[in-house]
Design an enzyme around this catalytic site. Structure first.
Site, mmCIF file in Angstrom:
data_model
loop_
_atom_site.group_PDB
_atom_site.id
_atom_site.type_symbol
_atom_site.label_atom_id
_atom_site.label_comp_id
_atom_site.label_asym_id
_atom_site.label_seq_id
_atom_site.Cartn_x
_atom_site.Cartn_y
_atom_site.Cartn_z
ATOM 1 N N GLU A 1 -2.215 6.650 -3.079
ATOM 2 C CA GLU A 1 -3.254 7.367 -2.343
ATOM 3 C C GLU A 1 -4.103 8.174 -3.319
ATOM 4 O OE1 GLU A 1 -1.537 9.733 0.757
ATOM 5 O OE2 GLU A 1 -0.436 8.033 1.649
ATOM 6 N N PRO A 2 -5.255 8.666 -2.888
ATOM 7 C CA PRO A 2 -6.090 9.467 -3.789
ATOM 8 C C PRO A 2 -5.354 10.643 -4.414
ATOM 9 C CG PRO A 2 -7.337 8.876 -1.829
ATOM 10 C CD PRO A 2 -5.928 8.410 -1.599
ATOM 11 N N THR B 1 2.805 4.362 -14.897
ATOM 12 C CA THR B 1 2.073 4.662 -16.126
ATOM 13 C C THR B 1 3.013 4.795 -17.320
ATOM 14 O OG1 THR B 1 2.239 7.050 -15.788
ATOM 15 C CG2 THR B 1 0.336 5.932 -14.782
ATOM 16 N N ALA C 1 0.822 -1.209 0.000
ATOM 17 C CA ALA C 1 0.000 0.000 0.000
ATOM 18 C C ALA C 1 0.855 1.257 0.000
ATOM 19 C CB ALA C 1 -0.943 -0.006 1.207
ATOM 20 N N GLY D 1 7.956 -5.236 -10.822
ATOM 21 C CA GLY D 1 6.925 -5.464 -11.835
ATOM 22 C C GLY D 1 7.273 -4.964 -13.217
ATOM 23 N N ARG D 2 8.382 -4.258 -13.336
ATOM 24 C CA ARG D 2 8.678 -3.606 -14.601
ATOM 25 C C ARG D 2 9.026 -4.593 -15.718
ATOM 26 N NH1 ARG D 2 9.699 1.947 -13.022
ATOM 27 N NH2 ARG D 2 7.688 2.415 -12.049
ATOM 28 N N GLU E 1 1.799 -0.050 -11.744
ATOM 29 C CA GLU E 1 3.255 -0.235 -11.614
ATOM 30 C C GLU E 1 4.033 0.763 -12.473
ATOM 31 O OE1 GLU E 1 3.740 -2.017 -9.255
ATOM 32 O OE2 GLU E 1 2.085 -3.437 -9.197
#
Length: 390
Positions: free
Chosen positions: A130-131, A366, A127, A243-244, A364
């Site tokens: 965030e917004p 943009t 986590a 993750g790249r 992961e």
């Protein structure tokens, strides 16, 4: 220059392909039927059963060190396996894994969090988003303030993959706002759900959905700090970097399977008395898709190879993520077009892929962030044109 796979790489890949073909692909029609009925495609106990079958097959903990019962495979081999997983749209992954930064835990934390996660007894989520802090991860606001021997967390995380199912979260929180998250002002915490955070489901255009995590005066003992205080942002970037190359590796598998469906359809579907594959418009879509797929494959394998060589993989991985994510979106779009009206229905997996792969250009990192990284590396001289062959 040898572009061939080693005997070991080929054997591992073929074994993974055999498992996916025999154990996972047969579940596809039932999965589509369930999703058309607005039910989950794969229940947790069914996923667990598949993972245990894979363990008996020899696949457990692709990236997990051998001391924890894993395979500790090189990045190139992992990339090949993720491509095989992508060949089926069943949401399966091999078990025995844990978040890469969870291996930074101390001995007590390893017993409480790491080992149970590897064994599938616990489920984690990571986590940071965030917004108001997506691509700008350094702008996180969820705070952690010291109170006696504890830290008290307040704020919200959003778009957290696995957040609805997790029983603990790796939370990146601001512990020194003056320093800022990027400069030692953020810390990673291991936070059990039982400590008081709650998750709220977010409906998306894809199957399933991420979660918002809400923290209202959630008290976390100091012993639950992962790594060192102030190390949170660096750990977060390490987690994201994993993750790249795995995400676009998965995308290659999807694109290969979808393109195979398009080729089969183009040779069997007849209009005006001949196969639609005789039409130049269809041929060009197939040719463009194959060319982009092959280009993506080598960008991704090169990024994984860079990891195995102990080189800084960020530039190569950003190019792999950027191109691989765009490639699979373009290929699936063409495949849907070739299938016409049937491609738009939920009788086939094409429309499902169409919704699924759109996320690949967002999570992961943009497309825009990958371009920023690539351009910045060039402008600042961090890399050379031509890469390691320059």
């Amino acid at each position: 220059m040898d572009f061939a796979l080693s005997d070991t790489e080929r054997a591992v890949r073929d074994t993974a392909r055999d498992f996916i073909t025999r154990e996972v692909v047969p579940l596809e029609q039932e999965l589509l039927r369930r999703e058309r009925a607005h039910r989950p495609g794969l229940e947790p106990d069914e996923l667990r059963e598949l993972q245990l079958r894979a363990r008996a097959f020899g696949f457990w903990g692709l990236a997990t060190p051998e001391e924890y019962g894993g395979m500790d495979l090189p990045a190139v081999t992992q990339s090949l396996i993720w491509t095989e997983i992508g060949r089926s749209f069943v949401p399966f992954r091999f078990g025995g894994e844990a978040d890469n930064i969870l291996f930074r835990a101390n001995d007590e934390q390893k017993r409480e969090f790491l080992v149970p996660t590897i064994e599938g007894e616990r489920r984690s989520c990571f986590a940071i988003t965030e917004p108001g802090a997506g691509s700008d991860a350094a702008n996180i606001r969820l705070s952690a303030r010291p109170d006696g021997g504890d830290w008290v967390l307040n704020g919200e995380k959003t778009f957290i993959t696995g957040g609805n199912e997790a029983d603990f979260a790796i939370v990146i929180a601001v512990t020194d706002r003056e320093k800022g998250a990027r400069n030692g002002g953020a810390t990673a915490f291991l936070v059990d759900r039982a400590m008081g955070w709650r998750s709220e489901f977010i409906q998306t255009m894809g199957e399933g959905g991420p979660a918002s995590l809400v923290f209202d005066d959630v008290r976390v003992p100091r012993r639950n700090i992962l790594g060192e205080p102030g190390q949170g942002f660096d750990l977060a970037m390490e987690w994201i970097g994993k993750g790249r190359y795995t995400i676009p590796s998965h995308a290659v598998g999807i694109a290969e399977r979808a393109l195979r469906m398009a080729i089969d359809h183009a040779t069997t579907r007849h209009t005006f008395g001949r196969p639609i594959g005789d039409n130049q418009a269809i041929q060009w879509m197939l040719a463009d898709s194959e060319t982009e797929l092959e280009a993506a494959r080598w960008l991704i394998l090169r990024a994984a190879w860079t990891v195995d060589q102990g080189m800084d993989p960020r530039h190569a991985s950003s190019m792999a993520k950027l191109y691989g994510a765009g490639m699979v979106n373009r290929v699936v779009d063409r495949v849907l077009q070739i299938h016409g009206g049937m491609g738009y229905t939920r009788e086939l997996p094409v429309e499902r892929w169409y919704r699924q792969v759109r996320l690949y250009r967002i999570f992961e990192g943009t497309d825009e962030m990958q371009r920023l990284i690539i351009a910045r590396d060039l402008l600042r001289g961090y890399t050379r044109l031509g890469g390691h062959l320059a």
